[in-house]
Each structure stands twice: as C-alpha cells, then as structure tokens.
Design a protein around this motif. Structure first.
Motif, PDB file in Angstrom:
ATOM      1  N   ILE A  61      18.204  74.841  44.948  1.00 24.68           N
ATOM      2  CA  ILE A  61      19.628  75.240  44.820  1.00 24.68           C
ATOM      3  C   ILE A  61      20.656  74.460  44.006  1.00 24.68           C
ATOM      4  N   PHE A  62      20.593  73.095  44.292  1.00 24.89           N
ATOM      5  CA  PHE A  62      21.348  72.212  43.516  1.00 24.89           C
ATOM      6  C   PHE A  62      20.970  72.193  42.061  1.00 24.89           C
ATOM      7  N   ALA A  64      19.490  74.526  40.294  1.00 27.18           N
ATOM      8  CA  ALA A  64      19.851  75.832  39.765  1.00 27.18           C
ATOM      9  C   ALA A  64      21.395  75.583  39.316  1.00 27.18           C
ATOM     10  N   LEU A  65      22.071  75.170  40.226  1.00 25.88           N
ATOM     11  CA  LEU A  65      23.657  75.153  40.054  1.00 25.88           C
ATOM     12  C   LEU A  65      23.928  74.355  38.998  1.00 25.88           C
ATOM     13  N   LEU A  66      23.265  73.117  38.860  1.00 32.53           N
ATOM     14  CA  LEU A  66      23.537  71.991  37.932  1.00 32.53           C
ATOM     15  C   LEU A  66      23.363  72.614  36.389  1.00 32.53           C
ATOM     16  N   PHE A  68      23.394  75.808  35.684  1.00 36.71           N
ATOM     17  CA  PHE A  68      24.371  76.860  35.349  1.00 36.71           C
ATOM     18  C   PHE A  68      25.706  76.284  34.784  1.00 36.71           C
ATOM     19  N   ILE A  69      26.006  75.021  35.610  1.00 41.15           N
ATOM     20  CA  ILE A  69      27.247  74.199  35.051  1.00 41.15           C
ATOM     21  C   ILE A  69      26.688  73.668  33.608  1.00 41.15           C
TER      22      ILE A  69
END
Length: 78
Positions: A61-62, A64-66, A68-69
């Motif tokens: 999840i980390f 994937a969010l990274l 995305f950012i």
C-alpha cells in the motif's frame, strides 16, 4: 531537488530499509523458536502467506501510494 527534499528522501529510504531488515530479523527469530505458544494458522492464510501478511500489505500500500504521489506531482508541476 533541493537539500530539504533530498534529506527527507534519504530519511524515508533509511526508515524503510531499517523496517524491512527488522521485520526479516524478527521473522527469522520467530521461526527459530519452537514453542507451543501460538495457535494454528488458518488454512486460507497458509495458502496466501504473502497476500494475508499485514507487513507485506503495508509495504504494498505504501509503494502504491508513493507511486501515485510521484505521478500526481509529475503531472501537476511538469
């Protein structure tokens, strides 16, 4: 990148590396201990060891969010 961003990036990578190393060390210590303290692991978790492990889920999840950012900032500012 300026100095602040580079420092934060290095700090984040260091924390992630330490967390991964610590997780692996604790996992190996747990395997070495042959005690009857823990309960039986459910069958659906045994079949999907990596998918049901909260540590691997948190890392996934980390990242994937990274990503995305990073893509959001790249699209917005460049």
């Amino acid at each position: 990148m300026n100095l602040f961003e580079m420092t934060i990036a290095i700090l984040i990578v260091a924390i992630l590396a330490f967390s991964l190393f610590y997780t692996l060390v604790v996992g190996r210590q747990h395997k070495a201990v042959q005690g009857g303290v823990d309960k039986q692991i459910p069958d659906h978790v045994q079949k999907n060891v990596y998918a049901k492990n909260p540590v691997f889920l948190a890392y996934g999840i980390f990242f994937a969010l990274l990503l995305f950012i990073i893509f959001f900032i790249a699209i917005t500012f460049y």
